[in-house]
Design a protein around this motif. Structure first.
Motif, PDB file in Angstrom:
ATOM      1  N   LYS A  18      -1.263   2.041  -1.358  1.00 57.32           N
ATOM      2  CA  LYS A  18      -2.491   2.352  -0.605  1.00 57.32           C
ATOM      3  C   LYS A  18      -2.269   3.461   0.427  1.00 57.32           C
ATOM      4  O   LYS A  18      -2.964   3.527   1.438  1.00 57.32           O
ATOM      5  CB  LYS A  18      -2.992   1.092   0.132  1.00 57.32           C
ATOM      6  CG  LYS A  18      -3.140  -0.151  -0.733  1.00 57.32           C
ATOM      7  CD  LYS A  18      -4.258  -0.030  -1.720  1.00 57.32           C
ATOM      8  CE  LYS A  18      -4.521  -1.341  -2.465  1.00 57.32           C
ATOM      9  NZ  LYS A  18      -3.406  -1.763  -3.345  1.00 57.32           N
ATOM     10  N   GLU A  21      -5.419   5.788   1.151  1.00 57.29           N
ATOM     11  CA  GLU A  21      -6.476   5.108   1.905  1.00 57.29           C
ATOM     12  C   GLU A  21      -6.045   4.874   3.350  1.00 57.29           C
ATOM     13  O   GLU A  21      -6.842   5.036   4.283  1.00 57.29           O
ATOM     14  CB  GLU A  21      -6.831   3.781   1.237  1.00 57.29           C
ATOM     15  CG  GLU A  21      -7.554   3.908  -0.088  1.00 57.29           C
ATOM     16  CD  GLU A  21      -6.631   4.113  -1.276  1.00 57.29           C
ATOM     17  OE1 GLU A  21      -7.123   4.221  -2.405  1.00 57.29           O
ATOM     18  OE2 GLU A  21      -5.383   4.179  -1.065  1.00 57.29           O
ATOM     19  N   ILE A 106      -6.319  -3.198   4.976  1.00 53.16           N
ATOM     20  CA  ILE A 106      -6.918  -2.991   3.665  1.00 53.16           C
ATOM     21  C   ILE A 106      -5.977  -3.574   2.613  1.00 53.16           C
ATOM     22  O   ILE A 106      -4.756  -3.603   2.808  1.00 53.16           O
ATOM     23  CB  ILE A 106      -7.163  -1.494   3.370  1.00 53.16           C
ATOM     24  CG1 ILE A 106      -5.861  -0.695   3.414  1.00 53.16           C
ATOM     25  CG2 ILE A 106      -8.177  -0.914   4.348  1.00 53.16           C
ATOM     26  CD1 ILE A 106      -6.012   0.745   2.947  1.00 53.16           C
ATOM     27  N   SER A 153     -14.520  -4.493  -0.384  1.00 51.46           N
ATOM     28  CA  SER A 153     -14.204  -3.094  -0.648  1.00 51.46           C
ATOM     29  C   SER A 153     -15.128  -2.455  -1.679  1.00 51.46           C
ATOM     30  O   SER A 153     -15.195  -1.229  -1.771  1.00 51.46           O
ATOM     31  CB  SER A 153     -12.757  -2.974  -1.126  1.00 51.46           C
ATOM     32  OG  SER A 153     -12.611  -3.597  -2.392  1.00 51.46           O
ATOM     33  N   PHE A 157      -8.831  -0.044  -4.551  1.00 49.11           N
ATOM     34  CA  PHE A 157      -8.069   1.004  -3.868  1.00 49.11           C
ATOM     35  C   PHE A 157      -7.039   1.586  -4.831  1.00 49.11           C
ATOM     36  O   PHE A 157      -5.837   1.331  -4.722  1.00 49.11           O
ATOM     37  CB  PHE A 157      -7.379   0.423  -2.634  1.00 49.11           C
ATOM     38  CG  PHE A 157      -8.320  -0.121  -1.596  1.00 49.11           C
ATOM     39  CD1 PHE A 157      -9.333   0.674  -1.077  1.00 49.11           C
ATOM     40  CD2 PHE A 157      -8.201  -1.426  -1.147  1.00 49.11           C
ATOM     41  CE1 PHE A 157     -10.204   0.182  -0.114  1.00 49.11           C
ATOM     42  CE2 PHE A 157      -9.062  -1.927  -0.182  1.00 49.11           C
ATOM     43  CZ  PHE A 157     -10.074  -1.127   0.328  1.00 49.11           C
ATOM     44  N   PRO A 161      -9.133   7.633  -1.865  1.00 45.27           N
ATOM     45  CA  PRO A 161     -10.535   7.440  -1.477  1.00 45.27           C
ATOM     46  C   PRO A 161     -11.484   8.190  -2.420  1.00 45.27           C
ATOM     47  O   PRO A 161     -11.196   9.291  -2.881  1.00 45.27           O
ATOM     48  CB  PRO A 161     -10.593   8.006  -0.058  1.00 45.27           C
ATOM     49  CG  PRO A 161      -9.177   7.923   0.438  1.00 45.27           C
ATOM     50  CD  PRO A 161      -8.318   8.170  -0.755  1.00 45.27           C
ATOM     51  N   SER A 165     -15.375   4.165  -1.907  1.00 42.86           N
ATOM     52  CA  SER A 165     -14.438   3.604  -0.930  1.00 42.86           C
ATOM     53  C   SER A 165     -14.448   4.363   0.391  1.00 42.86           C
ATOM     54  O   SER A 165     -14.224   3.767   1.449  1.00 42.86           O
ATOM     55  CB  SER A 165     -13.022   3.574  -1.509  1.00 42.86           C
ATOM     56  OG  SER A 165     -12.561   4.875  -1.822  1.00 42.86           O
TER      57      SER A 165
END
Length: 329
Positions: A18, A21, A106, A153, A157, A161, A165
């Motif tokens: 992730k 993000e 997240i 969400s 993810f 992005p 998202s």
């Protein structure tokens, strides 16, 4: 909007999956004058070239009393729990130093599990938000009795992005920043008394709350939903109350009969006030029925009993005398 009195907010994520993000959120905060630090909860090293974390996974593992190699040899669930506990210790230390202003996490299922363990380590009242792919499921095991705000969400993810998202992450970041900026009103100095309630004890509890206010106390009522009773006892341990009127200890039913959906998040209901020496009044409110979810979730042995359909998602079933006796014992 700027973070009041300086400090920084934490962005919790498994950076091996992730990173993009997490970096999007870090830049979102920084563009608004708020320092953000990414805390890596990942079990694996991040790929080369991804934006690095500010708090590395090695530091998180060490805070849990292990190193990355040792965490890597653990069973996956235990490794995630260790990373969550390590991050929680680091966040709590930063909060106690007056540095941390709030935290946003997240994750998918695994990241949500580790992140929520970390968020639960922070005191009630510290702004906490989690954006999760599993937000539509049963998150009680993840959140317990903590005041974590949850956002679905919508999109996963994966791949960085995107148009979906980015919107969700931006709104979640705005939620956290707004919570950080919203300073609580100062306390009025009145001593506080905790009460517990459900719908069937609402009248009695409301009357007592009004009487307490007339007598110069602040009444703080908790819904006896499992998390509510646990939260009340957690605050009692922190010294929030001078007395407890536990008029609705329904969670005891769930402690004896785990199929009741209002089982306490933490075992040992009704033990905290006595251990602390707080004045306490206990009444048997809500001990004469079970609480289940939708009608089809009522276990077969209970389906022929008198039933109250409280709402589309909550079904109450009368308890038998011997079952009430078991709770009393």
């Amino acid at each position: 909007m700027r973070t009041p009195r300086g400090g920084w907010v934490a962005v919790l994520a498994t950076v091996d999956t992730k990173a993009q993000e997490a970096d999007f959120l870090r830049r979102w905060f920084q563009e608004r004058g708020c320092e953000a630090r990414v805390v890596d909860l990942g079990l694996r090293p991040p790929p080369r070239g991804v934006p690095p974390a500010d708090v590395l996974r090695e530091a998180v593992a060490q805070a849990a009393g292990a190193g990355p190699a040792e965490v890597g040899q653990m069973r996956r669930d235990r490794a995630l729990a260790a990373m969550g506990e390590g991050a929680g210790r680091l966040l709590l230390e930063a909060w106690r130093r007056g540095e941390l202003r709030g935290a946003l996490a997240i994750g998918g299922n695994q990241g949500t599990a580790a992140a929520c363990i970390a968020l639960r380590a922070l005191p009630l009242g510290v702004p906490k938000v989690v954006v999760s792919t599993v937000a539509s499921g049963n998150l009680r095991p993840y959140i317990h009795a903590s005041d974590v705000a949850v956002m679905f969400s919508v999109a996963d993810f994966v791949g960085g992005p995107n148009r979906v998202s980015r919107t969700v992450l931006s709104r979640a970041a705005g939620m956290l920043l707004g919570a950080v900026a919203a300073e609580p009103e100062p306390q009025d100095g009145k001593p506080a008394v905790a009460l517990t309630a459900l719908g069937n004890t609402h009248g009695a509890v409301s009357s007592l709350a009004a009487w307490l206010q007339q007598e110069g106390y602040e009444a703080v009522v908790f819904h006896a939903s499992g998390a509510g009773g646990t939260a009340m006892e957690r605050l009692a341990e922190e010294g929030a109350f001078v007395a407890v009127l536990d008029l609705t200890p329904h969670e005891l039913v769930g402690e004896v009969f785990p199929e009741d959906i209002y089982a306490p998040v933490q075992a040992g209901r009704l033990t905290v006030a006595g251990r602390l020496g707080l004045p306490q009044v206990v009444a048997p409110g809500g001990l004469d029925y079970f609480i289940f979810g939708t009608p089809e979730t009522v276990p077969a042995p209970y389906r022929e009993r008198p039933t109250h359909h409280h709402n589309p998602y909550n079904t109450n079933v009368k308890a038998q005398p011997d079952e009430v006796e078991r709770v009393a014992e």
